[in-house]
Design a protein around this motif. Structure first.
Motif, PDB file in Angstrom:
ATOM      1  N   ARG A 191     -10.202  -9.435  -8.086  1.00 35.63           N
ATOM      2  CA  ARG A 191     -11.291  -9.618  -8.551  1.00 35.63           C
ATOM      3  C   ARG A 191     -11.520 -11.036  -8.944  1.00 35.63           C
ATOM      4  O   ARG A 191     -10.765 -11.383  -9.594  1.00 35.63           O
ATOM      5  CB  ARG A 191     -11.438  -8.633  -9.834  1.00 35.63           C
ATOM      6  N   ASN A 227     -15.998  -0.879 -16.015  1.00 32.04           N
ATOM      7  CA  ASN A 227     -15.175  -1.807 -14.745  1.00 32.04           C
ATOM      8  C   ASN A 227     -15.615  -3.252 -15.335  1.00 32.04           C
ATOM      9  O   ASN A 227     -14.785  -4.262 -15.072  1.00 32.04           O
ATOM     10  CB  ASN A 227     -15.848  -1.477 -13.654  1.00 32.04           C
ATOM     11  N   MET A 240       0.975  -1.380  -0.055  1.00 33.76           N
ATOM     12  CA  MET A 240      -0.095   0.130  -0.046  1.00 33.76           C
ATOM     13  C   MET A 240       1.005   1.191  -0.053  1.00 33.76           C
ATOM     14  O   MET A 240       1.407   1.706   1.164  1.00 33.76           O
ATOM     15  CB  MET A 240      -0.796  -0.157   1.173  1.00 33.76           C
ATOM     16  N   ASP A 267      -9.070  11.602  -7.675  1.00 36.29           N
ATOM     17  CA  ASP A 267     -10.022  10.290  -8.061  1.00 36.29           C
ATOM     18  C   ASP A 267     -11.247  10.507  -8.981  1.00 36.29           C
ATOM     19  O   ASP A 267     -11.508   9.986 -10.127  1.00 36.29           O
ATOM     20  CB  ASP A 267     -10.440   9.290  -6.897  1.00 36.29           C
ATOM     21  N   ARG A 308     -11.117  10.378 -17.681  1.00 34.63           N
ATOM     22  CA  ARG A 308     -10.288   9.206 -18.310  1.00 34.63           C
ATOM     23  C   ARG A 308     -10.721   8.936 -19.700  1.00 34.63           C
ATOM     24  O   ARG A 308     -12.038   8.809 -19.904  1.00 34.63           O
ATOM     25  CB  ARG A 308     -10.492   8.239 -17.412  1.00 34.63           C
ATOM     26  N   PRO A 349      -4.711   2.003   0.222  1.00 37.67           N
ATOM     27  CA  PRO A 349      -3.805   2.807   0.300  1.00 37.67           C
ATOM     28  C   PRO A 349      -4.298   4.318   0.302  1.00 37.67           C
ATOM     29  O   PRO A 349      -3.302   5.155   0.475  1.00 37.67           O
ATOM     30  CB  PRO A 349      -2.989   2.493  -0.790  1.00 37.67           C
ATOM     31  N   ARG A 350      -5.452   4.598  -0.084  1.00 39.42           N
ATOM     32  CA  ARG A 350      -5.949   5.988   0.047  1.00 39.42           C
ATOM     33  C   ARG A 350      -6.511   6.396   1.466  1.00 39.42           C
ATOM     34  O   ARG A 350      -7.176   7.485   1.580  1.00 39.42           O
ATOM     35  CB  ARG A 350      -6.877   6.063  -1.192  1.00 39.42           C
ATOM     36  N   PHE A 408     -14.083  -3.871  -9.293  1.00 39.92           N
ATOM     37  CA  PHE A 408     -13.281  -2.867  -9.755  1.00 39.92           C
ATOM     38  C   PHE A 408     -13.584  -1.341  -9.128  1.00 39.92           C
ATOM     39  O   PHE A 408     -12.976  -0.471  -8.775  1.00 39.92           O
ATOM     40  CB  PHE A 408     -13.054  -2.519 -11.123  1.00 39.92           C
ATOM     41  N   ARG A 425      -8.929   5.086   2.612  1.00 36.42           N
ATOM     42  CA  ARG A 425     -10.449   5.000   2.773  1.00 36.42           C
ATOM     43  C   ARG A 425     -10.849   3.817   3.075  1.00 36.42           C
ATOM     44  O   ARG A 425     -10.056   2.656   2.954  1.00 36.42           O
ATOM     45  CB  ARG A 425     -10.985   5.307   1.192  1.00 36.42           C
ATOM     46  N   ASP A 479     -20.110  -5.194 -10.502  1.00 39.66           N
ATOM     47  CA  ASP A 479     -19.826  -4.470 -11.577  1.00 39.66           C
ATOM     48  C   ASP A 479     -20.405  -5.141 -13.051  1.00 39.66           C
ATOM     49  O   ASP A 479     -20.989  -4.513 -13.830  1.00 39.66           O
ATOM     50  CB  ASP A 479     -18.460  -4.068 -12.105  1.00 39.66           C
ATOM     51  N   ALA A 523       0.607   3.928  -2.840  1.00 34.17           N
ATOM     52  CA  ALA A 523       0.090   4.848  -3.591  1.00 34.17           C
ATOM     53  C   ALA A 523      -0.898   5.813  -2.830  1.00 34.17           C
ATOM     54  O   ALA A 523      -1.310   5.644  -1.851  1.00 34.17           O
ATOM     55  CB  ALA A 523      -0.874   4.520  -4.651  1.00 34.17           C
ATOM     56  N   THR A 524      -0.608   7.313  -3.036  1.00 30.65           N
ATOM     57  CA  THR A 524      -1.561   8.235  -2.189  1.00 30.65           C
ATOM     58  C   THR A 524      -2.155   9.098  -3.335  1.00 30.65           C
ATOM     59  O   THR A 524      -1.734   9.218  -4.614  1.00 30.65           O
ATOM     60  CB  THR A 524      -0.782   9.230  -1.377  1.00 30.65           C
ATOM     61  N   ALA A 525      -3.316   9.390  -2.761  1.00 32.48           N
ATOM     62  CA  ALA A 525      -4.019  10.248  -3.953  1.00 32.48           C
ATOM     63  C   ALA A 525      -5.192  10.900  -3.099  1.00 32.48           C
ATOM     64  O   ALA A 525      -5.358  10.663  -2.220  1.00 32.48           O
ATOM     65  CB  ALA A 525      -4.852   9.615  -4.998  1.00 32.48           C
ATOM     66  N   THR A 526      -5.526  12.117  -3.796  1.00 30.13           N
ATOM     67  CA  THR A 526      -6.647  12.946  -2.970  1.00 30.13           C
ATOM     68  C   THR A 526      -8.078  12.318  -3.644  1.00 30.13           C
ATOM     69  O   THR A 526      -8.074  11.797  -4.818  1.00 30.13           O
ATOM     70  CB  THR A 526      -6.526  14.346  -3.096  1.00 30.13           C
ATOM     71  N   ALA A 527      -9.232  12.828  -2.757  1.00 32.63           N
ATOM     72  CA  ALA A 527     -10.466  12.474  -3.495  1.00 32.63           C
ATOM     73  C   ALA A 527     -10.580  13.010  -4.812  1.00 32.63           C
ATOM     74  O   ALA A 527     -11.249  12.532  -5.803  1.00 32.63           O
ATOM     75  CB  ALA A 527     -11.619  12.894  -2.462  1.00 32.63           C
TER      76      ALA A 527
END
Lengths: 235, 235
Positions: free
Chosen positions: B162, A220, A1, A10, A17, B97-98, B121, B100, B217, A3-7
């Motif tokens: 998955r 997905n 674990m 995402d 995307r 990792p986020r 996913f 959450r 999904d 990776a980091t990211a903000t809401a």
């Protein structure tokens, strides 16, 4: 674990995307003009651009006034592929009948004459909303929800839908595929989880670039992110 | 907005929702023995039972000890369609990792020799996990997560996947479809959002009833809840 990211990252990633995939005919050359998904009947099969619409909403200026304050103007954050539309910096929270909330639902601008929330079934099940599948704008007799913004909240009496899967295109692409406005197409996705989405509604306009719109469940399901080929076929 | 429901109801509904759909041949009679999805090659096409696997986990007894207390025994809440397995009353929270969390992830029993979390996913994107598609049990080099229970938490170093779409069947159903263990099948879903999921892995066992397992999904993509027909075809 690690990776980091903000809401926000995402949300934005999901929203904009863009999976640009050539429809590779057996020995078909790439479009001569290299336009990404352009209306490119000449010079080979057009590139199929598939954009994944994460949950989002369209709002009237009146509803923006309630949620963000009188006269508030949405701030464009990013132009969408059909460049009359933009993802706004602003988001709202959506609440359904189970007293659950989905925060950070992106607003797409510019403002429209009706407010509409577009969700995936996964979102709607979580909120407790029985989601109808509708063409954007066809919101009579659809469920509503509670919208919450930083300056106010409102009950949207109708307008919560799953947007019907569809494909935008211009006249040259329509000619290439042999389809016309409101015809149906199927899209086969070659990926680690391959499959075919049937019945995409064709929508044509002289100014539109070739672009498929599907939601996150649909993307997905067939692992669109790892797709190696996408093929559009007249249904 | 009138419906009300509890979180548990949603989890349970999603987990055990069983869409029993006859594969309607043109004039084929229903299975003579009336078994729901039974191994019914004789007497017409077998009923195709499609079960939607909402996110869930399998745990070792050692991990149950950490999360629920030493020697804790999972309480069966509902038998699953393949009746060696059950949905337990207990749930855990899954953290990625986020930073959450997805709370209320159902545990399926009985305990296994390895712990494994099966997500869609949509779940994994929310948590920030790059989710590999694997056959259940094939968890080498898969990502892990943090699991939180009422009595403790633990870092599961691997096992988040998955689950590859698959179909369980007994020998008579395999004979009917002309497939064998580890063959592939396609499943067409006739619904308001029709489509075909390709490459379902065939898994056979003398005791198994015919049952397709797909995730939320995949089910939501093709609106399985409103499906009028499901057809399995050898790939």
């Amino acid at each position: 674990m690690s990776a980091t990211a903000t809401a926000d990252r995402d949300q934005i990633e999901s929203l904009v995307r863009s999976i640009i995939l050539k429809s590779l005919g057996a020995a078909a050359p790439a479009p001569a003009d290299g336009r990404p998904g352009g209306d490119g009947a000449a010079g080979g099969p057009p590139k199929v651009v598939v954009n994944i619409s994460a949950r989002h909403c369209h709002l009237t200026q009146e509803d923006v006034d309630v949620l963000f304050g009188k006269g508030y103007q949405l701030k464009p954050m990013k132009r969408l592929y059909q460049d009359t539309d933009f993802a706004a910096e602003e988001t709202v929270a959506v609440v359904g009948p189970r007293q659950r909330m989905i925060p950070g639902v992106r607003i797409l601008g510019p403002c429209r004459k009706f407010s509409q929330v577009e969700l995936a079934f996964t979102d709607a099940i979580s909120l407790g909303i029985e989601l109808p599948v509708r063409l954007s704008g066809d919101i009579e007799n659809t469920p509503g929800c509670l919208l919450i913004g930083p300056k106010g909240s409102l009950v949207m009496p109708k307008g919560v839908i799953r947007a019907e899967r569809h494909v935008h295109m211009g006249p040259r692409d329509a000619e290439y595929y042999g389809v016309k406005h409101l015809d149906r197409m199927n899209m086969r996705v070659d990926s680690p989880c391959p499959g075919t989405l049937e019945g995409l509604l064709v929508r044509t306009h002289p100014d539109w670039k070739l672009e498929v719109h599907i939601d996150t469940d649909e993307a997905n399901s067939c692992d669109l992110t790892h797709a190696t080929n996408v093929t559009l076929i007249k249904a």
